[in-house]
Design a protein around this motif. Structure first.
Motif, PDB file in Angstrom:
ATOM      1  N   ARG A  74       0.844  -1.198   0.000  1.00 39.63           N
ATOM      2  CA  ARG A  74       0.000   0.000   0.000  1.00 39.63           C
ATOM      3  C   ARG A  74       0.878   1.247   0.000  1.00 39.63           C
ATOM      4  O   ARG A  74       1.907   1.299   0.671  1.00 39.63           O
ATOM      5  CB  ARG A  74      -0.911   0.024   1.225  1.00 39.63           C
ATOM      6  N   GLU A  75       0.461   2.255  -0.723  1.00 37.75           N
ATOM      7  CA  GLU A  75       1.160   3.531  -0.735  1.00 37.75           C
ATOM      8  C   GLU A  75       0.812   4.324   0.523  1.00 37.75           C
ATOM      9  O   GLU A  75      -0.331   4.283   1.004  1.00 37.75           O
ATOM     10  CB  GLU A  75       0.765   4.336  -1.976  1.00 37.75           C
ATOM     11  N   ASP A  76       1.791   5.024   1.047  1.00 34.88           N
ATOM     12  CA  ASP A  76       1.602   5.944   2.182  1.00 34.88           C
ATOM     13  C   ASP A  76       1.068   5.216   3.414  1.00 34.88           C
ATOM     14  O   ASP A  76       0.279   5.767   4.188  1.00 34.88           O
ATOM     15  CB  ASP A  76       0.645   7.091   1.821  1.00 34.88           C
ATOM     16  N   ALA A  77       1.482   3.971   3.624  1.00 38.23           N
ATOM     17  CA  ALA A  77       1.037   3.186   4.780  1.00 38.23           C
ATOM     18  C   ALA A  77       2.207   3.006   5.738  1.00 38.23           C
ATOM     19  O   ALA A  77       3.296   2.590   5.326  1.00 38.23           O
ATOM     20  CB  ALA A  77       0.492   1.836   4.345  1.00 38.23           C
ATOM     21  N   PHE A  78       1.993   3.302   7.018  1.00 40.37           N
ATOM     22  CA  PHE A  78       3.019   3.205   8.051  1.00 40.37           C
ATOM     23  C   PHE A  78       2.428   2.472   9.252  1.00 40.37           C
ATOM     24  O   PHE A  78       1.204   2.370   9.408  1.00 40.37           O
ATOM     25  CB  PHE A  78       3.505   4.587   8.481  1.00 40.37           C
ATOM     26  N   PHE A  79       3.322   1.998  10.139  1.00 40.29           N
ATOM     27  CA  PHE A  79       2.890   1.347  11.367  1.00 40.29           C
ATOM     28  C   PHE A  79       3.805   1.783  12.507  1.00 40.29           C
ATOM     29  O   PHE A  79       4.917   2.271  12.286  1.00 40.29           O
ATOM     30  CB  PHE A  79       2.918  -0.184  11.218  1.00 40.29           C
ATOM     31  N   TYR A  80       3.324   1.606  13.734  1.00 43.31           N
ATOM     32  CA  TYR A  80       4.131   1.910  14.919  1.00 43.31           C
ATOM     33  C   TYR A  80       3.765   0.916  16.010  1.00 43.31           C
ATOM     34  O   TYR A  80       2.658   0.379  16.052  1.00 43.31           O
ATOM     35  CB  TYR A  80       3.905   3.345  15.394  1.00 43.31           C
ATOM     36  N   SER A  81       4.715   0.659  16.896  1.00 41.24           N
ATOM     37  CA  SER A  81       4.467  -0.208  18.046  1.00 41.24           C
ATOM     38  C   SER A  81       5.129   0.315  19.309  1.00 41.24           C
ATOM     39  O   SER A  81       4.867  -0.198  20.389  1.00 41.24           O
ATOM     40  CB  SER A  81       4.979  -1.632  17.765  1.00 41.24           C
ATOM     41  N   LEU A  82       5.993   1.318  19.190  1.00 42.54           N
ATOM     42  CA  LEU A  82       6.721   1.868  20.326  1.00 42.54           C
ATOM     43  C   LEU A  82       6.463   3.364  20.444  1.00 42.54           C
ATOM     44  O   LEU A  82       6.122   4.036  19.458  1.00 42.54           O
ATOM     45  CB  LEU A  82       8.227   1.615  20.168  1.00 42.54           C
ATOM     46  N   VAL A  83       6.642   3.874  21.668  1.00 43.74           N
ATOM     47  CA  VAL A  83       6.433   5.288  21.967  1.00 43.74           C
ATOM     48  C   VAL A  83       7.783   5.906  22.300  1.00 43.74           C
ATOM     49  O   VAL A  83       8.519   5.385  23.144  1.00 43.74           O
ATOM     50  CB  VAL A  83       5.448   5.482  23.136  1.00 43.74           C
ATOM     51  N   TYR A  84       8.113   7.005  21.627  1.00 49.36           N
ATOM     52  CA  TYR A  84       9.399   7.685  21.794  1.00 49.36           C
ATOM     53  C   TYR A  84       9.199   8.989  22.557  1.00 49.36           C
ATOM     54  O   TYR A  84       8.295   9.773  22.252  1.00 49.36           O
ATOM     55  CB  TYR A  84      10.018   7.960  20.423  1.00 49.36           C
ATOM     56  N   ASP A  85      10.047   9.198  23.571  1.00 50.09           N
ATOM     57  CA  ASP A  85      10.015  10.427  24.359  1.00 50.09           C
ATOM     58  C   ASP A  85      11.213  11.275  23.946  1.00 50.09           C
ATOM     59  O   ASP A  85      12.348  10.944  24.272  1.00 50.09           O
ATOM     60  CB  ASP A  85      10.086  10.111  25.855  1.00 50.09           C
ATOM     61  N   PRO A  86      11.022  12.379  23.206  1.00 51.62           N
ATOM     62  CA  PRO A  86      12.168  13.165  22.739  1.00 51.62           C
ATOM     63  C   PRO A  86      12.926  13.858  23.862  1.00 51.62           C
ATOM     64  O   PRO A  86      14.121  14.145  23.713  1.00 51.62           O
ATOM     65  CB  PRO A  86      11.541  14.187  21.785  1.00 51.62           C
ATOM     66  N   GLN A  87      12.249  14.145  25.001  1.00 50.96           N
ATOM     67  CA  GLN A  87      12.950  14.804  26.105  1.00 50.96           C
ATOM     68  C   GLN A  87      13.805  13.807  26.890  1.00 50.96           C
ATOM     69  O   GLN A  87      14.982  14.060  27.150  1.00 50.96           O
ATOM     70  CB  GLN A  87      11.952  15.483  27.054  1.00 50.96           C
TER      71      GLN A  87
END
Length: 637
Positions: A126-139
């Protein structure tokens, strides 16, 4: 029209740089500023290239653990190219919010939480399809698993016992499985039960009048009666009635024991006004993330108490008022915004006039242009119909291929990476780079951010031994080995007019376009004889001939300057010593020219005076034939 309409909750691309990949954000709010512009309050998503290598290692470890838990770990069967592209589809959610101009939106995309039962290859299809499973804290620079995991799979299903056969007895102890708290088939009728509940509420109101803390919180009678009518009082009344065998007399007596009436209070009464305000503030910030609410706002409360208070708080007028205020605010905010397509040319776009034929490879000139044109013609011949089908007037970069897919024809080219590297991408690879933040094909530059960082490559774009390790990214004294393939050796012989090895040897830091040399070598190799002509051997003169030449050309004696016998010291004046200017080019032997070093057309150096004297004495010996010696010297010349 619908494609350019963006609403709250949409996942969109944002552009903050013409050369960097697009940002991926989720629209939370659309606000209109005082000057009439529209700003989008968005949630940030990060790519793998945006986080440190240490956190990437943690993400890879988490991915391997998920592969082991998956029912069908199809990622193990994917080829390297698809694994490489799958890394570009992984994102990391963050709790960070930022405001961006809505005019920087460049399109929509789809971001979903990774599901264990979903095929990873479906994201590549699929075009423009992404996934995530983790949460990132930039600070804090941390990476944690998302708490909103969808629990789907066999390990989350209930274990159903086998159906008992007809006449088979259940051997389980039912008292350990469940506890009966109410019997609807009791001897009491509905009216008698309601009368008993009214008595229980009256006892609860009287108990609050006797309690000092309750009288302060509910100073009026109707507030105490309202608190006594809550569910906690009704549950206590029905539980008392069940424990006393649905006997009204015994149950009423149990409501007022010997020590006084029983007071039942729930979380709404136990919490103070300041604690209630803290909870509402935390709920506004974290939503229904009760663990964070407990950790940051109410650490002295248990998680059970906070959850119970939340569901009781939703039944109060305070919740209704806040819901109305939020609805009014939502009415005043924008629901959607129309953003037209962005049609301005990208600054990295290369026009046909900017393509310079000369200078594509070292020693670019007429021969280079002709060779590059021949390479382009050969590529067009190989491409066949695909090359002929390209757009008319397309800028074809002769001798330079796309950095990602290595194609030599494209209707548009874009500069990519540092300007000194002169890397380029075709139109398709440029779109892929902007959307997914990487190149289609895994290359030597894979994993380096951002774009092509060639600090770990040698001058001629050859990989060194420790180029993949961050430990050796800085300058080191450890030795490395440059391995030359057979094709590279053949290209040096076949493309001598393009390489110009002598010029390159004098300027070792000039880059070499290896892609152009390789393409030209492929074109020339079929016409080259299989056995290349051997190099012309270098004939070195023997040392004896050199000595004879030096003996035949003695250094003329240095004339001694005439000095006056008497010099008046009083006439001498101090003069500053000025540096001696030398018009000859400096060499490794010192700042003297060639003639001064070899004793030709100039004064002989002091260090060589003794050698010239020895050779002149040998020539002047009576037994030597000087004429024959000179003939031999002329033959050497």
């Amino acid at each position: 029209m619908a494609a350019n309409m963006y609403r709250v909750g949409d996942y969109v691309y944002f552009e903050n740089s013409s050369s960097n990949p697009l940002l991926i954000r989720r629209i939370e709010e659309l606000n209109k500023t005082a000057n009439g512009n529209v700003e989008a309050k968005v949630v940030c998503f990060y790519r793998r290239r945006d986080i440190s290598s240490t956190l990437i290692a943690l993400a890879d470890k988490h991915a391997r653990e998920m592969e082991e838990e998956m029912e069908n770990p199809e990622i193990l069967d994917l080829p390297e190219k698809q694994k490489h592209q799958l890394r570009h589809r992984e994102l990391f959610l963050s709790r960070q919010l930022e405001s961006l101009p809505a005019t920087h939106i460049r399109g929509k995309c789809c971001v979903t939480l990774l599901n264990e039962t979903e095929a990873l290859k479906s994201y590549l299809d699929r075009e423009d399809a992404f996934f995530y499973s983790l949460v990132y804290d930039p600070q804090q620079k941390t990476l944690l698993a998302d708490k909103g995991e969808i629990r789907v799979g066999t390990k989350y299903q209930a274990d159903i016992t086998d159906l008992l056969a007809e006449g088979e007895e259940d051997d389980r102890d039912l008292s350990k499985l469940e506890e009966k708290v109410w019997d609807p088939s009791s001897s009491l009728i509905e009216k008698e039960i309601d009368q008993f509940l009214v008595v229980a509420r009256s006892v609860g109101t009287f108990a609050r009048a006797l309690d000092c803390s309750s009288s302060v919180r509910q100073p009026s009678l109707h507030m105490s009666a309202a608190a006594a009518s809550r569910d906690i009082t009704l549950f206590h009344a029905m539980d008392t009635l069940h424990k006393n065998g649905y006997d009204m007399t015994r149950a009423i007596a149990a409501l007022v024991p010997q020590g006084g009436p029983v007071l039942c209070r729930d979380e709404m009464e136990e919490w103070s006004a300041s604690e209630a305000n803290l909870f509402e503030e935390a709920l506004e910030k974290y939503g229904k993330d009760f663990a964070d609410i407990q950790q940051d706002f109410l650490p002295w409360k248990s998680l059970t108490s906070i959850i119970e208070y939340y569901y009781m708080w939703k039944t109060t007028d305070r919740y209704v008022q806040q819901k109305r205020l939020k609805a009014a605010e939502a009415e005043s905010k924008l629901k959607q915004v129309y953003i037209p397509n962005y049609n301005k040319p990208n600054p990295n776009q290369l026009s046909s006039n900017s393509v310079k034929l000369g200078g594509l490879v070292n020693g670019g000139g007429a021969a280079t242009v002709a060779a590059a044109a021949a390479a382009a013609a050969a590529a067009a011949a190989v491409g066949g119909a695909a090359a002929a089908a390209s757009a008319p007037g397309q800028p074809v970069v002769l001798g330079r291929a796309c950095e990602s897919c290595y194609t030599t024809t494209s209707y548009q080219w874009y500069s990519w990476g540092p300007p000194n590297m002169q890397c380029r991408l075709c139109a398709s690879c440029w779109t892929y780079w902007k959307k997914y933040g990487g190149l289609k094909m895994p290359t030597r530059l894979d994993g380096e951010r951002p774009g092509p960082n060639r600090n770990n490559l040698s001058t001629h774009n050859l990989t060194v031994r420790h180029s993949g390790s961050p430990k050796f990214a800085v300058k080191t004294r450890q030795a490395f080995y440059l391995h030359t393939s057979q094709l590279t050796r053949a290209a040096r012989r076949v493309c001598q007019d393009l390489l110009r090895s002598r010029v390159l040897g004098r300027h070792p830091y000039n880059p070499v376009n290896t892609a152009a040399i390789k393409a030209e070598c492929v074109v020339r190799l079929p016409d080259t004889p299989k056995k290349l002509q051997p190099l012309k051997p270098l004939v070195r003169k023997p040392l004896e001939s050199v000595v004879r030449y030096l003996e035949a050309h003695p250094c003329p004696p240095k004339p001694e300057p005439q000095r006056s016998s008497t010099i008046s010291t009083s006439s001498l004046t101090p003069i500053k010593s000025s540096p001696i200017l030398n018009n000859g080019s400096p060499t490794i032997l010192g700042k003297r020219n060639y003639e001064q070093h070899n004793g030709l057309e100039g004064t002989k150096p002091k260090a060589l005076t003794a050698q010239w004297d020895i050779m002149s004495k040998r020539v002047c010996e009576p037994g030597r034939n000087v004429a024959a010696l000179q003939d031999q010297v002329h033959e050497l010349d």
